[in-house]
Design a protein around this motif. Sequence first.
Motif, PDB file in Angstrom:
ATOM      1  N   PRO A 223      14.093   8.920   1.535  1.00 45.28           N
ATOM      2  CA  PRO A 223      13.639  10.169   2.157  1.00 45.28           C
ATOM      3  C   PRO A 223      12.466   9.899   3.113  1.00 45.28           C
ATOM      4  CG  PRO A 223      13.941  10.464  -0.198  1.00 45.28           C
ATOM      5  CD  PRO A 223      14.044   8.983   0.079  1.00 45.28           C
ATOM      6  N   THR A 224      12.453  10.573   4.231  1.00 44.28           N
ATOM      7  CA  THR A 224      11.443  10.323   5.251  1.00 44.28           C
ATOM      8  C   THR A 224      10.012  10.517   4.748  1.00 44.28           C
ATOM      9  OG1 THR A 224      13.055  10.871   6.953  1.00 44.28           O
ATOM     10  CG2 THR A 224      10.760  10.868   7.620  1.00 44.28           C
ATOM     11  N   PRO A 225       9.708  11.543   3.941  1.00 48.08           N
ATOM     12  CA  PRO A 225       8.329  11.635   3.431  1.00 48.08           C
ATOM     13  C   PRO A 225       7.930  10.419   2.586  1.00 48.08           C
ATOM     14  CG  PRO A 225       9.444  13.735   3.173  1.00 48.08           C
ATOM     15  CD  PRO A 225      10.495  12.732   3.577  1.00 48.08           C
ATOM     16  N   ASP A 226       8.859   9.894   1.790  1.00 51.72           N
ATOM     17  CA  ASP A 226       8.573   8.693   0.994  1.00 51.72           C
ATOM     18  C   ASP A 226       8.366   7.485   1.900  1.00 51.72           C
ATOM     19  OD1 ASP A 226       8.937  10.326  -1.203  1.00 51.72           O
ATOM     20  OD2 ASP A 226      10.913   9.518  -1.707  1.00 51.72           O
ATOM     21  N   LEU A 227       9.181   7.372   2.929  1.00 55.27           N
ATOM     22  CA  LEU A 227       9.039   6.274   3.885  1.00 55.27           C
ATOM     23  C   LEU A 227       7.686   6.343   4.579  1.00 55.27           C
ATOM     24  CD1 LEU A 227      10.070   3.876   5.558  1.00 55.27           C
ATOM     25  CD2 LEU A 227      11.060   5.560   7.132  1.00 55.27           C
ATOM     26  N   ALA A 228       7.281   7.534   4.997  1.00 59.94           N
ATOM     27  CA  ALA A 228       5.992   7.683   5.682  1.00 59.94           C
ATOM     28  C   ALA A 228       4.850   7.214   4.777  1.00 59.94           C
ATOM     29  CB  ALA A 228       5.787   9.134   6.109  1.00 59.94           C
ATOM     30  N   ARG A 229       4.916   7.558   3.482  1.00 62.49           N
ATOM     31  CA  ARG A 229       3.896   7.085   2.533  1.00 62.49           C
ATOM     32  C   ARG A 229       3.916   5.559   2.423  1.00 62.49           C
ATOM     33  NH1 ARG A 229       6.189  10.515  -0.742  1.00 62.49           N
ATOM     34  NH2 ARG A 229       5.455  12.604  -0.440  1.00 62.49           N
ATOM     35  N   ARG A 230       5.109   4.982   2.320  1.00 53.13           N
ATOM     36  CA  ARG A 230       5.244   3.527   2.188  1.00 53.13           C
ATOM     37  C   ARG A 230       4.724   2.815   3.435  1.00 53.13           C
ATOM     38  NH1 ARG A 230       9.211  -0.376   3.286  1.00 53.13           N
ATOM     39  NH2 ARG A 230      10.794   1.128   3.946  1.00 53.13           N
ATOM     40  N   LEU A 231       5.006   3.366   4.607  1.00 55.34           N
ATOM     41  CA  LEU A 231       4.544   2.741   5.847  1.00 55.34           C
ATOM     42  C   LEU A 231       3.022   2.726   5.922  1.00 55.34           C
ATOM     43  CD1 LEU A 231       7.094   4.150   8.436  1.00 55.34           C
ATOM     44  CD2 LEU A 231       6.971   1.815   7.548  1.00 55.34           C
ATOM     45  N   VAL A 232       2.378   3.787   5.467  1.00 54.06           N
ATOM     46  CA  VAL A 232       0.919   3.827   5.523  1.00 54.06           C
ATOM     47  C   VAL A 232       0.307   2.884   4.489  1.00 54.06           C
ATOM     48  CG1 VAL A 232      -0.104   5.625   4.006  1.00 54.06           C
ATOM     49  CG2 VAL A 232      -0.673   5.578   6.363  1.00 54.06           C
TER      50      VAL A 232
ATOM     51  N   ARG B  85       5.429  -4.128  13.005  1.00 55.35           N
ATOM     52  CA  ARG B  85       5.206  -3.551  11.673  1.00 55.35           C
ATOM     53  C   ARG B  85       6.444  -2.803  11.177  1.00 55.35           C
ATOM     54  NH1 ARG B  85      -1.033  -1.760  11.109  1.00 55.35           N
ATOM     55  NH2 ARG B  85      -1.918  -3.374  12.419  1.00 55.35           N
ATOM     56  N   LEU B  86       7.145  -2.125  12.078  1.00 55.67           N
ATOM     57  CA  LEU B  86       8.385  -1.453  11.669  1.00 55.67           C
ATOM     58  C   LEU B  86       9.447  -2.468  11.256  1.00 55.67           C
ATOM     59  CD1 LEU B  86       8.578   1.407  14.301  1.00 55.67           C
ATOM     60  CD2 LEU B  86       8.150   1.642  11.842  1.00 55.67           C
TER      61      LEU B  86
END
Length: 74
Positions: free
Chosen positions: A20-29, A68-69
């Motif tokens: 899920p995109t919100p989980d990905l955003a947390r992981r990326l940060v 980084r991506l």
Amino acid sequence: EILACGGYFGWLRHPFRDEPTPDLARRLVVDHDLLLLPGTAFEPTDNRALRVSIAGVDEGSAGDLADRLRAAAA
């Protein structure tokens, strides 16, 4: 995939179909020091979009973002 690009923000579609995109955003940060906003902050459905601030970004910074991506996909 680049979805849109303006003067201040760009929109990217991420390839992580099972995350899920919100989980990905947390992981990326946390794991990659990348602060990108999930598209779900702006629309009700998760279409795998991320908003990135591009104001004042030069070629070196854009290359660092891409690196980084790529590391996040490994």
